[in-house]
Structure formats: structure tokens, C-alpha cells
Design a protein around this motif. Sequence first.
Motif, PDB file in Angstrom:
ATOM      1  N   TYR A  65      -1.700 -10.655   0.051  1.00 21.37           N
ATOM      2  CA  TYR A  65      -2.270  -9.316  -0.041  1.00 21.37           C
ATOM      3  C   TYR A  65      -1.834  -8.623  -1.332  1.00 21.37           C
ATOM      4  O   TYR A  65      -2.666  -8.147  -2.119  1.00 21.37           O
ATOM      5  CB  TYR A  65      -1.825  -8.501   1.178  1.00 21.37           C
ATOM      6  CG  TYR A  65      -1.986  -7.009   1.019  1.00 21.37           C
ATOM      7  CD1 TYR A  65      -3.238  -6.410   1.035  1.00 21.37           C
ATOM      8  CD2 TYR A  65      -0.861  -6.192   0.854  1.00 21.37           C
ATOM      9  CE1 TYR A  65      -3.370  -5.040   0.891  1.00 21.37           C
ATOM     10  CE2 TYR A  65      -0.988  -4.824   0.709  1.00 21.37           C
ATOM     11  CZ  TYR A  65      -2.245  -4.252   0.725  1.00 21.37           C
ATOM     12  OH  TYR A  65      -2.374  -2.904   0.568  1.00 21.37           O
ATOM     13  N   ALA A  66      -0.517  -8.555  -1.562  1.00 26.42           N
ATOM     14  CA  ALA A  66      -0.021  -7.871  -2.762  1.00 26.42           C
ATOM     15  C   ALA A  66      -0.467  -8.579  -4.035  1.00 26.42           C
ATOM     16  O   ALA A  66      -0.869  -7.933  -5.012  1.00 26.42           O
ATOM     17  CB  ALA A  66       1.502  -7.777  -2.709  1.00 26.42           C
ATOM     18  N   GLY A  67      -0.430  -9.916  -4.016  1.00 23.20           N
ATOM     19  CA  GLY A  67      -0.853 -10.667  -5.205  1.00 23.20           C
ATOM     20  C   GLY A  67      -2.316 -10.458  -5.535  1.00 23.20           C
ATOM     21  O   GLY A  67      -2.698 -10.340  -6.713  1.00 23.20           O
ATOM     22  N   SER A  68      -3.155 -10.397  -4.500  1.00 21.82           N
ATOM     23  CA  SER A  68      -4.587 -10.187  -4.726  1.00 21.82           C
ATOM     24  C   SER A  68      -4.853  -8.815  -5.354  1.00 21.82           C
ATOM     25  O   SER A  68      -5.689  -8.680  -6.244  1.00 21.82           O
ATOM     26  CB  SER A  68      -5.363 -10.319  -3.416  1.00 21.82           C
ATOM     27  OG  SER A  68      -5.267 -11.621  -2.893  1.00 21.82           O
ATOM     28  N   ILE A  69      -4.128  -7.803  -4.882  1.00 17.36           N
ATOM     29  CA  ILE A  69      -4.320  -6.455  -5.427  1.00 17.36           C
ATOM     30  C   ILE A  69      -3.867  -6.401  -6.883  1.00 17.36           C
ATOM     31  O   ILE A  69      -4.587  -5.899  -7.763  1.00 17.36           O
ATOM     32  CB  ILE A  69      -3.549  -5.414  -4.599  1.00 17.36           C
ATOM     33  CG1 ILE A  69      -4.034  -5.407  -3.140  1.00 17.36           C
ATOM     34  CG2 ILE A  69      -3.700  -4.033  -5.226  1.00 17.36           C
ATOM     35  CD1 ILE A  69      -5.471  -5.010  -2.970  1.00 17.36           C
ATOM     36  N   ILE A  70      -2.674  -6.919  -7.156  1.00 10.33           N
ATOM     37  CA  ILE A  70      -2.114  -6.818  -8.512  1.00 10.33           C
ATOM     38  C   ILE A  70      -2.930  -7.641  -9.505  1.00 10.33           C
ATOM     39  O   ILE A  70      -3.348  -7.145 -10.561  1.00 10.33           O
ATOM     40  CB  ILE A  70      -0.645  -7.276  -8.504  1.00 10.33           C
ATOM     41  CG1 ILE A  70       0.195  -6.326  -7.651  1.00 10.33           C
ATOM     42  CG2 ILE A  70      -0.093  -7.344  -9.918  1.00 10.33           C
ATOM     43  CD1 ILE A  70       1.602  -6.816  -7.392  1.00 10.33           C
ATOM     44  N   LEU A  71      -3.165  -8.915  -9.181  1.00  8.19           N
ATOM     45  CA  LEU A  71      -3.946  -9.756 -10.090  1.00  8.19           C
ATOM     46  C   LEU A  71      -5.380  -9.249 -10.211  1.00  8.19           C
ATOM     47  O   LEU A  71      -5.996  -9.357 -11.274  1.00  8.19           O
ATOM     48  CB  LEU A  71      -3.932 -11.202  -9.590  1.00  8.19           C
ATOM     49  CG  LEU A  71      -2.571 -11.912  -9.618  1.00  8.19           C
ATOM     50  CD1 LEU A  71      -2.696 -13.312  -9.038  1.00  8.19           C
ATOM     51  CD2 LEU A  71      -2.028 -11.977 -11.039  1.00  8.19           C
ATOM     52  N   GLY A  72      -5.892  -8.696  -9.115  1.00 11.95           N
ATOM     53  CA  GLY A  72      -7.252  -8.176  -9.152  1.00 11.95           C
ATOM     54  C   GLY A  72      -7.413  -7.011 -10.102  1.00 11.95           C
ATOM     55  O   GLY A  72      -8.461  -6.841 -10.731  1.00 11.95           O
ATOM     56  N   ARG A  73      -6.386  -6.189 -10.235  1.00 11.82           N
ATOM     57  CA  ARG A  73      -6.452  -5.076 -11.191  1.00 11.82           C
ATOM     58  C   ARG A  73      -6.598  -5.581 -12.625  1.00 11.82           C
ATOM     59  O   ARG A  73      -7.300  -4.977 -13.444  1.00 11.82           O
ATOM     60  CB  ARG A  73      -5.188  -4.213 -11.090  1.00 11.82           C
ATOM     61  CG  ARG A  73      -5.016  -3.496  -9.775  1.00 11.82           C
ATOM     62  CD  ARG A  73      -6.018  -2.359  -9.603  1.00 11.82           C
ATOM     63  NE  ARG A  73      -7.308  -2.791  -9.091  1.00 11.82           N
ATOM     64  CZ  ARG A  73      -8.408  -2.071  -9.107  1.00 11.82           C
ATOM     65  NH1 ARG A  73      -8.414  -0.882  -9.662  1.00 11.82           N
ATOM     66  NH2 ARG A  73      -9.529  -2.532  -8.605  1.00 11.82           N
ATOM     67  N   ALA A  95       0.158  -1.198  -2.772  1.00 14.81           N
ATOM     68  CA  ALA A  95       0.233  -2.549  -2.203  1.00 14.81           C
ATOM     69  C   ALA A  95       1.667  -3.056  -2.155  1.00 14.81           C
ATOM     70  O   ALA A  95       2.105  -3.637  -1.142  1.00 14.81           O
ATOM     71  CB  ALA A  95      -0.645  -3.500  -3.019  1.00 14.81           C
ATOM     72  N   VAL A  96       2.424  -2.854  -3.215  1.00 12.83           N
ATOM     73  CA  VAL A  96       3.788  -3.381  -3.271  1.00 12.83           C
ATOM     74  C   VAL A  96       4.715  -2.608  -2.333  1.00 12.83           C
ATOM     75  O   VAL A  96       5.593  -3.202  -1.696  1.00 12.83           O
ATOM     76  CB  VAL A  96       4.316  -3.342  -4.718  1.00 12.83           C
ATOM     77  CG1 VAL A  96       5.800  -3.680  -4.770  1.00 12.83           C
ATOM     78  CG2 VAL A  96       3.525  -4.326  -5.586  1.00 12.83           C
ATOM     79  N   SER A  97       4.536  -1.311  -2.221  1.00 16.11           N
ATOM     80  CA  SER A  97       5.387  -0.549  -1.297  1.00 16.11           C
ATOM     81  C   SER A  97       5.159  -1.004   0.135  1.00 16.11           C
ATOM     82  O   SER A  97       6.125  -1.227   0.889  1.00 16.11           O
ATOM     83  CB  SER A  97       5.129   0.945  -1.437  1.00 16.11           C
ATOM     84  OG  SER A  97       3.800   1.279  -1.090  1.00 16.11           O
ATOM     85  N   VAL A  98       3.908  -1.177   0.535  1.00 16.45           N
ATOM     86  CA  VAL A  98       3.600  -1.632   1.887  1.00 16.45           C
ATOM     87  C   VAL A  98       4.102  -3.064   2.102  1.00 16.45           C
ATOM     88  O   VAL A  98       4.745  -3.374   3.124  1.00 16.45           O
ATOM     89  CB  VAL A  98       2.082  -1.547   2.146  1.00 16.45           C
ATOM     90  CG1 VAL A  98       1.717  -2.245   3.449  1.00 16.45           C
ATOM     91  CG2 VAL A  98       1.630  -0.089   2.175  1.00 16.45           C
ATOM     92  N   ALA A  99       3.819  -3.940   1.147  1.00 11.74           N
ATOM     93  CA  ALA A  99       4.228  -5.343   1.287  1.00 11.74           C
ATOM     94  C   ALA A  99       5.748  -5.467   1.338  1.00 11.74           C
ATOM     95  O   ALA A  99       6.295  -6.222   2.157  1.00 11.74           O
ATOM     96  CB  ALA A  99       3.662  -6.159   0.128  1.00 11.74           C
ATOM     97  N   SER A 100       6.447  -4.752   0.477  1.00 13.58           N
ATOM     98  CA  SER A 100       7.909  -4.836   0.444  1.00 13.58           C
ATOM     99  C   SER A 100       8.518  -4.343   1.752  1.00 13.58           C
ATOM    100  O   SER A 100       9.456  -4.955   2.283  1.00 13.58           O
ATOM    101  CB  SER A 100       8.460  -4.026  -0.734  1.00 13.58           C
ATOM    102  OG  SER A 100       7.972  -4.526  -1.965  1.00 13.58           O
ATOM    103  N   TYR A 101       7.990  -3.248   2.277  1.00 13.22           N
ATOM    104  CA  TYR A 101       8.525  -2.715   3.525  1.00 13.22           C
ATOM    105  C   TYR A 101       8.326  -3.706   4.672  1.00 13.22           C
ATOM    106  O   TYR A 101       9.237  -3.905   5.490  1.00 13.22           O
ATOM    107  CB  TYR A 101       7.873  -1.378   3.856  1.00 13.22           C
ATOM    108  CG  TYR A 101       8.417  -0.735   5.099  1.00 13.22           C
ATOM    109  CD1 TYR A 101       9.600  -0.006   5.051  1.00 13.22           C
ATOM    110  CD2 TYR A 101       7.779  -0.878   6.329  1.00 13.22           C
ATOM    111  CE1 TYR A 101      10.120   0.579   6.200  1.00 13.22           C
ATOM    112  CE2 TYR A 101       8.294  -0.298   7.471  1.00 13.22           C
ATOM    113  CZ  TYR A 101       9.467   0.425   7.405  1.00 13.22           C
ATOM    114  OH  TYR A 101       9.980   0.988   8.548  1.00 13.22           O
ATOM    115  N   ILE A 102       7.164  -4.321   4.737  1.00 13.07           N
ATOM    116  CA  ILE A 102       6.908  -5.307   5.797  1.00 13.07           C
ATOM    117  C   ILE A 102       7.854  -6.498   5.655  1.00 13.07           C
ATOM    118  O   ILE A 102       8.375  -7.023   6.650  1.00 13.07           O
ATOM    119  CB  ILE A 102       5.438  -5.754   5.765  1.00 13.07           C
ATOM    120  CG1 ILE A 102       4.528  -4.587   6.152  1.00 13.07           C
ATOM    121  CG2 ILE A 102       5.209  -6.933   6.711  1.00 13.07           C
ATOM    122  CD1 ILE A 102       3.054  -4.896   6.046  1.00 13.07           C
ATOM    123  N   LEU A 103       8.091  -6.941   4.422  1.00 10.80           N
ATOM    124  CA  LEU A 103       9.024  -8.047   4.212  1.00 10.80           C
ATOM    125  C   LEU A 103      10.444  -7.652   4.618  1.00 10.80           C
ATOM    126  O   LEU A 103      11.166  -8.461   5.215  1.00 10.80           O
ATOM    127  CB  LEU A 103       8.992  -8.481   2.748  1.00 10.80           C
ATOM    128  CG  LEU A 103       7.707  -9.179   2.276  1.00 10.80           C
ATOM    129  CD1 LEU A 103       7.760  -9.452   0.780  1.00 10.80           C
ATOM    130  CD2 LEU A 103       7.492 -10.483   3.041  1.00 10.80           C
TER     131      LEU A 103
END
Length: 554
Positions: free
Chosen positions: A177-185, A144-152
Motif C-alpha cells: 500500500y505505502a509503496g504504491s502510493i509513494i512510487l505512484g506519485r 500513507a506512511v503514517s498509516v502504514a507505520s502505525y499499523i506495523l
Amino acid sequence: MTVAPESGKPDAGLRSLDHYKDRLPVWRYRMRQALIPLTRWETPYLGAIQSKVRTPTLDSYFAFTANLGTHTFFMIFLPILFWFGWTTIGRAMVHMLASGVFLSGFLKDLMCLPRPLSPPLQRITMSGSAALEYGFPSTHSTNAVSVASYILFLVSSSEDQIDPRMKILVQVSVYLYAGSIILGRLYCGMHGFFDVVTGTMLGFLIAAVQWVWGETFDNYIHASTWIVPFLITAGLIILVRVHPEPADDCPCFDDSVAFAGVFIGAEWAVWHFGQTALAWNEPVPSTTPYQFQAMGVTRSILRLLFGTLVIFAWREVMKPTLLKGLPPLFRVIERLGLSLPRRYFLPATEYKRVPSHLRVDSIFPSVRDLPGMLSNIRHPRKRAVSVGPQSAADAYEALARREQRRRESLQKDGALIAGQSSDNSPQQSVPNGPVNRKTGAGPFRNGLSSDSLPSSEAASVNASVSAIDGAPVPSEPFPQFAMEVSTPPVNLENDQQGEQDEKDMFLMLEKPRVRYDVEVVTKLIVYFGIAWWVIEGMPFLFELVGLGMPKQTI
């Protein structure tokens, strides 16, 4: 390791506690022992947080959004980028996701660190296999973070080309998106703080490397001869071979192999397709010809459906073909003494055939998986809540932590951890104070520490319940454990009860299926082919069936 002073040998009923020391090299075992107190220390905090914030709505939200960080989601999503002209982003995603899955899987099998223990945590998931992997680091967070960071990075570099309002919308969506994945874990009890922080850092590092050197790497591939893709193939096969052997039957290696195959297939396809007359050089070489204005909605949808059908057909045909055809070759190689066996994979000389319809992986869905996937989409609130060990790593950790408490109890001359002792000595309750950083014990509702469970309770913690369509969550997080618990002194010479506890613990676990040595090569070939079909094979098939670009627009 638990050792009896008289003999210097492990207690018979505690042999499983030597599991990691016996199966890991000394340096890996020491790293694991240095880091595992952190996992134990944070577990009570995670349990307390989960019990305070859980609601049926959040359960459904985080269980569903977790699917957006899985390998399966990206494997289905990636072909769209290539078939509809987003080649630059598609290549970046392949590089980042393959690197993220491989590296996180490498670290998981290297460290063999468990997930935060259940109980006190309840695990909420829509996936049946995620809990079978080790916990450190979080692959969901890495992806999630790799995809989100690249888009940013991409949005920030295109200030003059993107409307400011659209830019803000994209940025907010990416952060959500990234926050939901990380906090969701964390919320779902699948990972601890250490897991997601490390996964986040790894994901950002991968995105940064792709952003800085990705274009240079792609240009080098296009300008090279076949030697460069060959060297990439050889290097990745070597990395697959040196992938650490896990102490438990963990499926991390399977995912690493599959994405290594994707990376290899993508580089060969990009290199060769760029040399054909069909490929466009704009916006980058090896781009599949596509313009929405020329194709229209109907033809675009047909292109997507046809391409997806071909990919499924490749997987459904090649997997059983390879599983049937490779074992005889592997037997010859093994008899010549050239095989390189891996732990938990059965050598070809020890079986006659691989069962048909074997589920080789959980990354790219098979035709049989589609009904279940569609059901999850129709019922986004569907999820399962599990309490208790779900894997061998969980069981070993539960036993080790319980034995740690028993030893500490003996060292305190039989002092009680919670409740009343069997000889009616005065109660000594666990205070509702901060977590003990040394032992990992911490406050819990009703003064109960999750690690002070007696053997009879530890043997029954693997209870799974279904919470469908927003079933209410109990007001008490673990009512079955809301009682005063006593920990009587343990006679180290009489270990029959401990041995029985271990047997009960492991009997409750789902038995892992037999894995066959031919599966490694099968995954490499199948996923190599998936990447090749997506990037090079399908553009030619689109032209053949009339789903290519109209001639007058080319």
C-alpha cells in the motif's frame, strides 16, 4: 528577479518572474530560492524514467491507487472504525491524518515550491484539483506512511495475539500500500524525489509520536475537564490563523482548515461521550457499543448506511446555511475593523451573496460527487493525462526556467542550446550526457532539453488528452516536441514577445474560482460537526432507530 541594468526595474515582459519575491517575506523567498534548484535538477531524471517505464496498465494502477492516499478516502473510511468498535485505531487515524494534512499543507504554503514541470513530465491523475497545489512535501506520502507505520507498530507489538501467517499478510499488504502510493506519485509525474522523501519522513515522525504518546494523550483527555478541549480548540484556531499566506491561489489552506475542524470536533466528542452512560469503557473509554455476533450482517450494514446518510445530510444542510447566514455577521465584524483577511479570499463587504451549490472543498464528497465516484470505481482504468502547466505555480516556474535558459544563452555570447541559430551559425547540440547540476538541464530523447522550448512551444504546452480504458501510450513520450529547437539571442530592450508569452501561458490555465471569507469558518464548523456526529452523535441515533446493541447483550 530579472532586472534591466539601465533602469534597475524588471523587464516589462518578465514582471511575473518577480511574483514570489514580491509576495513572500525575504526569509521565505530565500528558502524557496535555495531549494528550487533541487526541483529543477531532478525534473529531467523523472521525465526520462517516466518515458522508459510507462505502460497503460501501470498508468491505470497508479492513478487508481492514488485515491487510497487522499483525504476523501480517509474521511469515508474513518467512521467505520468508530461505529464498529475500532476506537483506538480510529482516534490514532484522526490524530495522524489531521496532523499530516495540516503540517504538509503548512509547509506547502510556506515554501511555495512547484511540482516537477510538465513537460517533460506527463501528469496522470483521477483528481482534478491535486495539480493545483504546491509540490513540497507530498501529502499522499505523508498520509500513507503514517498509516502504514502505525499499523506495523501495532502488528509488531501484538506478536502473541496474531497468527504468524496473518501477521506476514498484513505486513506485506501495508508495504504494498505505502509503496504504491509513494512510487505512484513519482510515476504519475505529480511529485519529485525530494517531495516524497520529505513526505515519507514526516509521515513516519507523526506515526512515531502517535505510537509513543497517543494513549497518554487520550487518557489525559478523558480525565480532564472542559478546559483541555477548549485549549486544544484555541491552539488550533491560532495555528489556522498563522498558516502561511501562499504566493499563489493554492487550496492547501482549505484542507488544513477542514482537518483542524475534524481534530477539534473529535477531541470534544471523545471527552464528552466518555462521560455518558451509553459509551463503553472497553477496550478504551468513549467506545461506541458494538459486537458483530449480537448485531449480525444486516444490522451492521444498515448501521453503516444510516450513519453515512446522516453525515451527508449534515454537510448538505449546514454548508449552504452557513454560507448564507455568515456574510452579514462578517460585514459587521469587518466594519468594526476586527476582520483578519487572507489573500485570495474575498471580504464580505465586496460581495452580496455566496453562490448556491458552491463547492467549498474537495475532501468530503457531496451528493453531486457520488455519480462520478461510482463511475471511477466501475472503471478503474479511467484517468486523465495532462501535458503543460496546470496551475499558476506551474506557469511561473515554466517562465522562470525558460528565462534562465535565455540568460545563460546570452552569457555564452549567443551560443546555441540546441539546434541551429537564426543567423545560420553551426549547430551546437545538447549532449546526451548527465544533468547539469547548476542549470538543471539534462538529457532527453532526441537531444531535447525540456527547458529549451521556444516561446511559441511554451505557449502551447497545456494540452490535455484523455486516456480511457487503457488507451495506448505513444512510443515517443512527447512527439510534439521531437524536433530540433533553436534559441535565438534575445533583445532585452524588446520584451513584447516575452509579455505575450506570459499572457498566452496564463490564458491557458483554468481560472480559479472566487473564494469567500466565510468559507474558513464554514469549513471549521462543518468538519467539527462531522467528527462530532461520527464519535458522539451517531451512537445515540443508532439507539433511537433500533440499530444499537440489543439490550440483553449490554
